[in-house]
Design a protein around this motif. Sequence first.
Motif, PDB file in Angstrom:
ATOM      1  N   GLY A 179       0.364 -18.260   7.745  1.00  0.00           N
ATOM      2  CA  GLY A 179       1.050 -19.510   7.492  1.00  0.00           C
ATOM      3  C   GLY A 179       2.450 -19.438   6.910  1.00  0.00           C
ATOM      4  O   GLY A 179       3.357 -20.121   7.382  1.00  0.00           O
ATOM      5  N   ASN A 180       2.635 -18.628   5.871  1.00  0.00           N
ATOM      6  CA  ASN A 180       3.913 -18.636   5.162  1.00  0.00           C
ATOM      7  C   ASN A 180       4.115 -17.307   4.429  1.00  0.00           C
ATOM      8  O   ASN A 180       3.318 -16.374   4.586  1.00  0.00           O
ATOM      9  N   ASP A 181       5.155 -17.235   3.616  1.00  0.00           N
ATOM     10  CA  ASP A 181       5.475 -15.994   2.896  1.00  0.00           C
ATOM     11  C   ASP A 181       4.308 -15.507   2.051  1.00  0.00           C
ATOM     12  O   ASP A 181       3.960 -14.319   2.067  1.00  0.00           O
ATOM     13  N   ASP A 182       3.707 -16.408   1.285  1.00  0.00           N
ATOM     14  CA  ASP A 182       2.609 -16.010   0.394  1.00  0.00           C
ATOM     15  C   ASP A 182       1.398 -15.538   1.183  1.00  0.00           C
ATOM     16  O   ASP A 182       0.732 -14.560   0.788  1.00  0.00           O
ATOM     17  N   ASP A 183       1.087 -16.225   2.289  1.00  0.00           N
ATOM     18  CA  ASP A 183      -0.026 -15.789   3.133  1.00  0.00           C
ATOM     19  C   ASP A 183       0.244 -14.395   3.683  1.00  0.00           C
ATOM     20  O   ASP A 183      -0.667 -13.552   3.771  1.00  0.00           O
ATOM     21  N   LEU A 184       1.487 -14.151   4.059  1.00  0.00           N
ATOM     22  CA  LEU A 184       1.852 -12.849   4.617  1.00  0.00           C
ATOM     23  C   LEU A 184       1.698 -11.751   3.567  1.00  0.00           C
ATOM     24  O   LEU A 184       1.156 -10.676   3.860  1.00  0.00           O
ATOM     25  N   ARG A 185       2.160 -12.027   2.365  1.00  0.00           N
ATOM     26  CA  ARG A 185       1.982 -11.033   1.293  1.00  0.00           C
ATOM     27  C   ARG A 185       0.501 -10.773   1.034  1.00  0.00           C
ATOM     28  O   ARG A 185       0.091  -9.637   0.775  1.00  0.00           O
ATOM     29  N   SER A 186      -0.317 -11.821   1.115  1.00  0.00           N
ATOM     30  CA  SER A 186      -1.743 -11.671   0.798  1.00  0.00           C
ATOM     31  C   SER A 186      -2.474 -10.792   1.810  1.00  0.00           C
ATOM     32  O   SER A 186      -3.461 -10.144   1.459  1.00  0.00           O
ATOM     33  N   VAL A 187      -1.995 -10.763   3.065  1.00  0.00           N
ATOM     34  CA  VAL A 187      -2.681  -9.934   4.067  1.00  0.00           C
ATOM     35  C   VAL A 187      -2.062  -8.553   4.211  1.00  0.00           C
ATOM     36  O   VAL A 187      -2.613  -7.699   4.916  1.00  0.00           O
ATOM     37  N   THR A 188      -0.937  -8.299   3.539  1.00  0.00           N
ATOM     38  CA  THR A 188      -0.297  -6.987   3.648  1.00  0.00           C
ATOM     39  C   THR A 188      -0.407  -6.154   2.375  1.00  0.00           C
ATOM     40  O   THR A 188      -0.602  -4.942   2.447  1.00  0.00           O
ATOM     41  N   LEU A 189      -0.277  -6.800   1.216  1.00  0.00           N
ATOM     42  CA  LEU A 189      -0.171  -6.071  -0.049  1.00  0.00           C
ATOM     43  C   LEU A 189      -1.499  -6.035  -0.811  1.00  0.00           C
ATOM     44  O   LEU A 189      -2.403  -6.807  -0.534  1.00  0.00           O
ATOM     45  N   GLY A 190      -1.571  -5.137  -1.790  1.00  0.00           N
ATOM     46  CA  GLY A 190      -2.764  -5.035  -2.617  1.00  0.00           C
ATOM     47  C   GLY A 190      -3.814  -4.120  -2.002  1.00  0.00           C
ATOM     48  O   GLY A 190      -3.686  -3.689  -0.845  1.00  0.00           O
ATOM     49  N   PRO A 191      -4.867  -3.815  -2.755  1.00  0.00           N
ATOM     50  CA  PRO A 191      -5.879  -2.855  -2.285  1.00  0.00           C
ATOM     51  C   PRO A 191      -6.627  -3.290  -1.032  1.00  0.00           C
ATOM     52  O   PRO A 191      -7.155  -2.451  -0.301  1.00  0.00           O
ATOM     53  N   GLN A 192      -6.702  -4.614  -0.775  1.00  0.00           N
ATOM     54  CA  GLN A 192      -7.382  -5.100   0.425  1.00  0.00           C
ATOM     55  C   GLN A 192      -6.401  -5.494   1.528  1.00  0.00           C
ATOM     56  O   GLN A 192      -6.807  -5.987   2.574  1.00  0.00           O
ATOM     57  N   GLY A 193      -5.095  -5.292   1.277  1.00  0.00           N
ATOM     58  CA  GLY A 193      -4.083  -5.647   2.258  1.00  0.00           C
ATOM     59  C   GLY A 193      -3.964  -4.624   3.374  1.00  0.00           C
ATOM     60  O   GLY A 193      -4.393  -3.470   3.244  1.00  0.00           O
ATOM     61  N   ALA A 194      -3.353  -5.034   4.463  1.00  0.00           N
ATOM     62  CA  ALA A 194      -3.259  -4.169   5.641  1.00  0.00           C
ATOM     63  C   ALA A 194      -2.522  -2.870   5.357  1.00  0.00           C
ATOM     64  O   ALA A 194      -2.909  -1.809   5.870  1.00  0.00           O
ATOM     65  N   PHE A 195      -1.472  -2.935   4.554  1.00  0.00           N
ATOM     66  CA  PHE A 195      -0.705  -1.720   4.282  1.00  0.00           C
ATOM     67  C   PHE A 195      -1.581  -0.627   3.658  1.00  0.00           C
ATOM     68  O   PHE A 195      -1.336   0.562   3.882  1.00  0.00           O
ATOM     69  N   ALA A 196      -2.588  -1.042   2.882  1.00  0.00           N
ATOM     70  CA  ALA A 196      -3.469  -0.069   2.233  1.00  0.00           C
ATOM     71  C   ALA A 196      -4.342   0.665   3.241  1.00  0.00           C
ATOM     72  O   ALA A 196      -4.808   1.780   2.974  1.00  0.00           O
ATOM     73  N   GLY A 197      -4.571   0.059   4.397  1.00  0.00           N
ATOM     74  CA  GLY A 197      -5.434   0.690   5.389  1.00  0.00           C
ATOM     75  C   GLY A 197      -4.699   1.384   6.521  1.00  0.00           C
ATOM     76  O   GLY A 197      -5.312   2.126   7.293  1.00  0.00           O
ATOM     77  N   MET A 198      -3.399   1.154   6.630  1.00  0.00           N
ATOM     78  CA  MET A 198      -2.666   1.680   7.789  1.00  0.00           C
ATOM     79  C   MET A 198      -2.349   3.166   7.643  1.00  0.00           C
ATOM     80  O   MET A 198      -2.036   3.648   6.555  1.00  0.00           O
ATOM     81  N   LYS A 199      -2.433   3.860   8.761  1.00  0.00           N
ATOM     82  CA  LYS A 199      -2.093   5.276   8.773  1.00  0.00           C
ATOM     83  C   LYS A 199      -0.576   5.443   8.857  1.00  0.00           C
ATOM     84  O   LYS A 199       0.142   4.543   9.315  1.00  0.00           O
ATOM     85  N   LYS A 200      -0.100   6.600   8.418  1.00  0.00           N
ATOM     86  CA  LYS A 200       1.337   6.878   8.516  1.00  0.00           C
ATOM     87  C   LYS A 200       1.769   6.880   9.984  1.00  0.00           C
ATOM     88  O   LYS A 200       1.062   7.376  10.851  1.00  0.00           O
ATOM     89  N   GLY A 201       2.928   6.283  10.224  1.00  0.00           N
ATOM     90  CA  GLY A 201       3.436   6.214  11.585  1.00  0.00           C
ATOM     91  C   GLY A 201       2.973   4.999  12.357  1.00  0.00           C
ATOM     92  O   GLY A 201       3.429   4.762  13.482  1.00  0.00           O
TER      93      GLY A 201
END
Length: 289
Positions: free
Chosen positions: A67-89
């Motif tokens: 939906g917006n900036d905050d929603d985007l941060r919520s799905v990318t950052l933090g221990p359950q966010g996408a960045f935490a699960g993504m492999k390098k590259g």
Amino acid sequence: MQVAFLGLGVMGYPMAGHLKAKGGHDVTVYNRTGAKAQKWAGEHGGKAAATPAEAAKGQDIVFACVGNDDDLRSVTLGPQGAFAGMKKGALFVDHTTASADVARELHGKAKELGVDFIDAPVSGGQAGAENGVLTVMCGGEAAAYARAEPAIAAFARSCRLMGGPGAGQLTKMVNQICIAGLVQGLAEGIAFAQKAGLDAAAVIDVISKGAAQSWQMENRYKTMIEGKFDFGFAVDWMRKDLSICLAEARNNGAHLPVAALVDQFYSDVQAMGGNRWDTSSLLARLNKP
């Protein structure tokens, strides 16, 4: 490829479907309401994940449309966010209409983790998503864009790299600024034709063959004349987008008098109960008794 899609709203649901059906990719989905992710997986033969991190684990590309900036941060950052699960590259492609600031912020955080990031807002609405003919405007590094473009082609008819991080979001702002003025002009034109006792449909049929023609005119004039607005791109979302445009204009010194005025007109539509009406409901404001 192995891909994930985060956010299964009116845009994300069909976009993820095209990645599976047209792109032939192995798709895992995540949605804040888990039942919708399970429904999508049942319909398309993909997988549903309980968290963004789980969805992103091991994927080549992770797409998002929230939906917006905050929603985007919520799905990318933090221990359950996408960045935490993504492999390098791996590559994160964000289709949310958000600020250029959050695009640059997340691009920086992704790079720290060895992940690439493309901001890639879309235009074309729900119909464009369902038919796989969206326009996608992208910001980021050329090499990362080159990897994203073939996958994006599953749901887009046009895709272009507009510049560095945030350039996609800035281009989408231009799109929304232009639309705001177009829809208001169309609403005023139809209202004028009606007051003048003209056949508004015949008027639009004639002028749409000339210099006044626009996507809004071609696709919205019939429902506007009929007073039907309970569909399409919601006023609430347009006001969210215009708020992003106006905030960016304050930063870069651009003057947006028409966009600011139309934003206030949409506030009037919200006061009429039209929060979820299509943006063409500016005509309802003009025709209000």
